[in-house]
Design an enzyme around this catalytic site. Structure first.
Site, short mmCIF file in Angstrom:
data_model
loop_
_atom_site.label_atom_id
_atom_site.label_comp_id
_atom_site.label_asym_id
_atom_site.label_seq_id
_atom_site.Cartn_x
_atom_site.Cartn_y
_atom_site.Cartn_z
N GLU A 182 0.83 -1.22 0.00
CA GLU A 182 0.00 0.00 0.00
C GLU A 182 0.86 1.27 0.00
O GLU A 182 1.17 1.81 1.06
CB GLU A 182 -0.94 0.02 1.22
CG GLU A 182 -1.88 1.22 1.22
CD GLU A 182 -2.74 1.33 2.47
OE1 GLU A 182 -2.46 0.65 3.48
OE2 GLU A 182 -3.70 2.12 2.43
N LYS A 224 -2.53 -2.27 -3.12
CA LYS A 224 -3.56 -1.42 -2.53
C LYS A 224 -3.21 0.01 -2.90
O LYS A 224 -2.23 0.58 -2.40
CB LYS A 224 -3.61 -1.61 -1.02
CG LYS A 224 -4.60 -0.68 -0.32
CD LYS A 224 -5.04 -1.23 1.01
CE LYS A 224 -5.96 -0.24 1.72
NZ LYS A 224 -6.70 -0.86 2.81
#
Ligand code: 13P
Length: 344
Positions: A182, A224
Site C-alpha cells: 500500500e 492497494k
C-alpha cells in the site's frame, strides 16, 4: 513458500463482486474514530465493534477478506471463537497489518525533519510472519505514506518507502502470505489532480522496480492503491470520469499485467465518492480485477449507527452490509445511485 496457497489466496481476495474490509486501525486511529461517536476506546469496545462488523449477516457475500490489527488477530468473539477462525469459517480470509507505522525521515527535501515519512517494521518481520501464519493470517498489509507538498515528495521518500515495501513483500511471500502493498499518496493538500497523477506514477514506478529487484512475484502480490484525485483543498475538484481515467492510466503504465488484482483505499473520500469512483473505473474496464479495501468508506455509517450501544448493533450491521453491497456492485461496474439508501 507455498505458491499454490499464495495463488489461491490472491485470487480469492479479488473474487468477482467482493472486496476487503480494512479493520486494522491502530489504537490511536481507533481512538479518534470512537471519539467522533463518544465511545471510549477500550480494548473490549474495539473487540465489540469489530465483532459486530464480522458477524454481520451475509458478510461473506461482498467481503472476501479482513485486514486485522495484531490485537484483533488474538481476540475472540462473544462465543469464545478466535476471530481468524470465525472469519475463516465464513470463507472470509483473515489478513494482518504488519507495518509498525511511520517515522519522520530526517533531512529530506521537504525541509524540516518530519515533513516526510518512512514506514518501519522490517526488524524481526520474518518471525512475526511465521507466527501470524500460524494464527491464520493469509495476507499482510504494509502502508507507506507519500505526502504531496512544496518540494514533496522527495526522491528519498519515494525510494526509501519503495525499498521497505519490497523487503516486506519478499518476506511475506517466503512465509506463504500474500503481500498487500500500500503506497498511499495522501489526498491532503491544495495540489491539482495533474500533480497527484505525476506523484502516483513516480511512486508506483519506483515501487514495482524495487519489487522486481527483490524478486517478488507479481503473480502473488496485491496492490492497494490510492486513486488519482484532486487535493482536498484544491479549487478544481476533478469529476468522477476524470478521476477514473487518470487512475486507470497510471495503473496501466506502471502495474504488471501479471498482478492478480488491485484494491483501493478510500483515503478520506466520502462513502459515495469511493463507491462512484470504483464503479466508474470498472465500467471503463481494466486489465485486472479492481475492487475495494476501504476502512472509512465501509465503516463510517456503521460506526455512527452503533455509537457504542448494544441496542444499535442491528442498525450498524445493516449500514455496513449496505456499503459492502454497494461497493461489491461497484467492483463489477454494476452500481448506480438509485441503489443507494442514503450515504454521506
Ligand atoms: P481508508 O479506506 O480509510 O483510507 O483506510 C484504508 C487503509 O487500510 C489505510 O491503510
Amino acid at each position: 513458500m507455498d505458491t499454490a496457497l499464495l495463488s489461491k489466496t490472491a485470487a480469492a481476495m479479488v473474487a468477482p463482486g467482493k472486496g476487503i474490509l480494512a479493520a486494522d486501525e491502530s489504537a490511536g486511529t481507533c481512538e479518534k474514530r470512537f471519539q467522533s461517536v463518544n465511545v471510549e476506546c477500550t480494548e473490549d469496545n474495539r473487540r465489540a465493534y469489530r465483532g459486530l462488523l464480522f458477524s454481520t449477516p451475509g458478510v461473506n457475500r461482498h467481503i472476501s477478506g479482513v485486514i486485522l490489527h495484531d490485537e484483533t488477530l488474538r481476540q475472540k468473539d462473544n462465543a469464545g471463537v478466535a476471530f481468524p477462525a470465525y472469519l475463516d469459517n465464513l470463507g472470509v480470509i483473515p489478513g494482518i497489518k504488519v507495518d509498525k507505522g511511520v517515522i519522520a525521515i530526517p533531512l529530506t527535501v521537504g525541509g524540516e525533519a518530519g515533513g516526510e515519512k518512512v514506514t518501519e517494521g522490517l526488524d524481526g518481520l520474518d518471525k512475526r510472519l511465521a507466527e501470524y501464519f500460524k494464527l491464520g493470517a493469509r495476507f499482510a498489509k504494509w502502508r507507506a505514506v507519500i505526502t504531496i507538498g512544496e518540494n514533496m515528495p522527495s526522491h528519498t521518500c519515494i525510494y526509501a518507502n519503495a525499498h521497505a515495501l519490497a523487503r516486506y513483500a519478499a518476506a511475506c511471500q517466503a512465509a506463504s502470505i500474500v503481500p498487500m502493498i500500500e503506497p498511499e499518496v495522501l489526498l491532503d493538500g491544495g495540489h491539482t489532480i495533474e500533480h497527484c497523477e505525476e506523484v502516483t506514477e513516480a511512486t508506483l514506478r519506483a515501487t514495482f522496480a524495487a519489487l522486481a529487484a527483490y524478486n517478488v512475484a507479481s503473480e502473488h502480490t496485491i496492490l492497494k492503491a490510492s486513486m488519482v484525485v484532486s487535493g482536498n483543498a484544491c479549487k478544481r475538484q476533478a469529476d468522477v470520469a476524470e478521476v477514473a481515467e487518470r487512475t486507470l492510466r497510471v495503473l496501466k503504465r506502471t502495474v504488471p499485467a501479471s498482478l492478480p488484482g488491485v484494491v483501493f483505499l478510500s483515503g478520506g473520500q466520502s462513502d459515495l465518492s469511493a463507491t462512484t469512483h470504483l464503479d466508474a473505473m470498472n465500467k471503463m474496464g481494466a486489465p485486472w480485477p479492481l475492487t475495494f479495501s476501504y476502512s472509512r468508506a465501509l465503516q463510517n455509517s456503521a460506526l455512527k449507527a452503533w455509537s457504542g450501544k448494544a441496542a444499535n448493533v442491528g442498525a450498524a450491521q445493516t449500514a455496513f452490509a449496505h456499503r459492502a453491497e454497494m461497493n461489491g456492485l461497484a467492483a463489477q461496474g454494476k452500481w448506480n445511485s438509485k441503489l443507494e439508501k442514503s450515504a454521506a
